[in-house]
Design a protein around this motif. Sequence first.
Motif, PDB file in Angstrom:
ATOM      1  N   TRP A 156       9.372   8.030   4.825  1.00 26.12           N
ATOM      2  CA  TRP A 156       9.789   8.515   3.511  1.00 26.12           C
ATOM      3  C   TRP A 156       9.920  10.034   3.532  1.00 26.12           C
ATOM      4  O   TRP A 156      10.936  10.590   3.086  1.00 26.12           O
ATOM      5  CB  TRP A 156       8.749   8.071   2.478  1.00 26.12           C
ATOM      6  N   LYS A 169       0.830  -1.206   0.000  1.00 25.91           N
ATOM      7  CA  LYS A 169       0.000   0.000   0.000  1.00 25.91           C
ATOM      8  C   LYS A 169       0.866   1.259   0.000  1.00 25.91           C
ATOM      9  O   LYS A 169       0.649   2.176  -0.784  1.00 25.91           O
ATOM     10  CB  LYS A 169      -0.930   0.020   1.214  1.00 25.91           C
ATOM     11  N   SER A 170       1.840   1.293   0.913  1.00 26.80           N
ATOM     12  CA  SER A 170       2.688   2.483   1.036  1.00 26.80           C
ATOM     13  C   SER A 170       3.557   2.676  -0.199  1.00 26.80           C
ATOM     14  O   SER A 170       3.792   3.806  -0.636  1.00 26.80           O
ATOM     15  CB  SER A 170       3.557   2.382   2.290  1.00 26.80           C
ATOM     16  N   THR A 171       4.044   1.578  -0.767  1.00 29.25           N
ATOM     17  CA  THR A 171       4.845   1.678  -1.998  1.00 29.25           C
ATOM     18  C   THR A 171       4.018   2.279  -3.117  1.00 29.25           C
ATOM     19  O   THR A 171       4.480   3.180  -3.839  1.00 29.25           O
ATOM     20  CB  THR A 171       5.371   0.290  -2.405  1.00 29.25           C
ATOM     21  N   ASP A 205      -1.606   5.089   8.252  1.00 29.36           N
ATOM     22  CA  ASP A 205      -1.122   3.769   8.626  1.00 29.36           C
ATOM     23  C   ASP A 205      -0.285   3.887   9.903  1.00 29.36           C
ATOM     24  O   ASP A 205       0.661   4.677   9.939  1.00 29.36           O
ATOM     25  CB  ASP A 205      -0.263   3.195   7.496  1.00 29.36           C
ATOM     26  N   SER A 215      -0.011  13.512   8.720  1.00 28.95           N
ATOM     27  CA  SER A 215      -0.154  12.253   9.452  1.00 28.95           C
ATOM     28  C   SER A 215      -0.953  12.503  10.726  1.00 28.95           C
ATOM     29  O   SER A 215      -1.501  13.590  10.933  1.00 28.95           O
ATOM     30  CB  SER A 215       1.228  11.673   9.780  1.00 28.95           C
ATOM     31  N   ASP A 239      -3.052   6.613   2.421  1.00 23.79           N
ATOM     32  CA  ASP A 239      -2.482   5.313   2.771  1.00 23.79           C
ATOM     33  C   ASP A 239      -3.112   4.866   4.081  1.00 23.79           C
ATOM     34  O   ASP A 239      -2.934   5.515   5.120  1.00 23.79           O
ATOM     35  CB  ASP A 239      -0.961   5.422   2.916  1.00 23.79           C
ATOM     36  N   PHE A 275      12.039   4.537   0.894  1.00 24.67           N
ATOM     37  CA  PHE A 275      11.686   4.796   2.286  1.00 24.67           C
ATOM     38  C   PHE A 275      12.923   5.090   3.137  1.00 24.67           C
ATOM     39  O   PHE A 275      12.812   5.653   4.223  1.00 24.67           O
ATOM     40  CB  PHE A 275      10.913   3.604   2.858  1.00 24.67           C
ATOM     41  N   ASP A 289      -1.100  10.060   5.623  1.00 19.57           N
ATOM     42  CA  ASP A 289      -0.526   8.840   6.189  1.00 19.57           C
ATOM     43  C   ASP A 289      -1.387   8.399   7.365  1.00 19.57           C
ATOM     44  O   ASP A 289      -1.248   8.908   8.482  1.00 19.57           O
ATOM     45  CB  ASP A 289       0.916   9.096   6.633  1.00 19.57           C
ATOM     46  N   LYS A 322       3.470   4.149   9.764  1.00 20.37           N
ATOM     47  CA  LYS A 322       4.073   5.435   9.390  1.00 20.37           C
ATOM     48  C   LYS A 322       5.161   5.307   8.316  1.00 20.37           C
ATOM     49  O   LYS A 322       6.165   6.029   8.339  1.00 20.37           O
ATOM     50  CB  LYS A 322       4.656   6.141  10.626  1.00 20.37           C
ATOM     51  N   SER A 323       4.963   4.420   7.367  1.00 19.65           N
ATOM     52  CA  SER A 323       5.949   4.250   6.299  1.00 19.65           C
ATOM     53  C   SER A 323       6.103   5.530   5.486  1.00 19.65           C
ATOM     54  O   SER A 323       7.217   5.919   5.113  1.00 19.65           O
ATOM     55  CB  SER A 323       5.539   3.095   5.389  1.00 19.65           C
ATOM     56  N   LEU A 324       4.993   6.201   5.184  1.00 20.06           N
ATOM     57  CA  LEU A 324       5.071   7.429   4.396  1.00 20.06           C
ATOM     58  C   LEU A 324       5.732   8.554   5.164  1.00 20.06           C
ATOM     59  O   LEU A 324       6.438   9.384   4.584  1.00 20.06           O
ATOM     60  CB  LEU A 324       3.675   7.857   3.921  1.00 20.06           C
TER      61      LEU A 324
END
Length: 222
Positions: A47, A15-17, A39, A60, A84, A182, A37, A42-44
Amino acid sequence: MPVIVMASPKGGVGKSTCAVLLASEFARIGAEVTVLDCDPNKSLSRWASHGLPEGVTLHSEIGRSEIVPAIRRADGDGRIVIVDLEGIASQLVSRAISQADLVIVPMQPTALDAEIGSEALALVREEEEALGRSIRHAVVLTKTSAAVKSRVQKELEIQLRAAGIDVIEPSLVARAAFSELFAYGGDLTAMLNDPAMMTGGKIDKAIENARKFTEAVYDRLK
């Protein structure tokens, strides 16, 4: 401007990709993009901590009660909105889906992912029934082979299309460059200009994959 929502009850499916690739590619061609963001991983945000591409804004810490106003605020500013979501079925996820112009369901080409991914498609159908309107949605297969389609992938694509589900082509290939976004931030083109960031000399293939994926998504938003 369009609202694109990434949804899947399963974590680690991409999803984040998908969100990062779409945000950076739309920004590259001059669009203003807001990324939300939602999620907990917090992958985004990771990034973004290394530097966002010009034209991309990230927000976020958005909860269930804030998600609809946040989407409408960004959408009202004339920006592409990319959301995301967390990897569970929740009220936040349902509310985000209700605001979407396109819901993208990332799915790895495995039987387990197909089964769990169907839960996201069911959430879309529930929101369609509640709203009394259709919500455009599509599956994108992720972390696929760079060589040839596996038997499982071919069979899964046939099953999805037979069920009337839109499948985005191309799939997103398992590329180290996608993961490195990321760690380094920015976009894929930055890796072309920094030899220390180049991944096996295959950045150009990753860029081509990302751009064709973005073009396929754009076609669904017209």
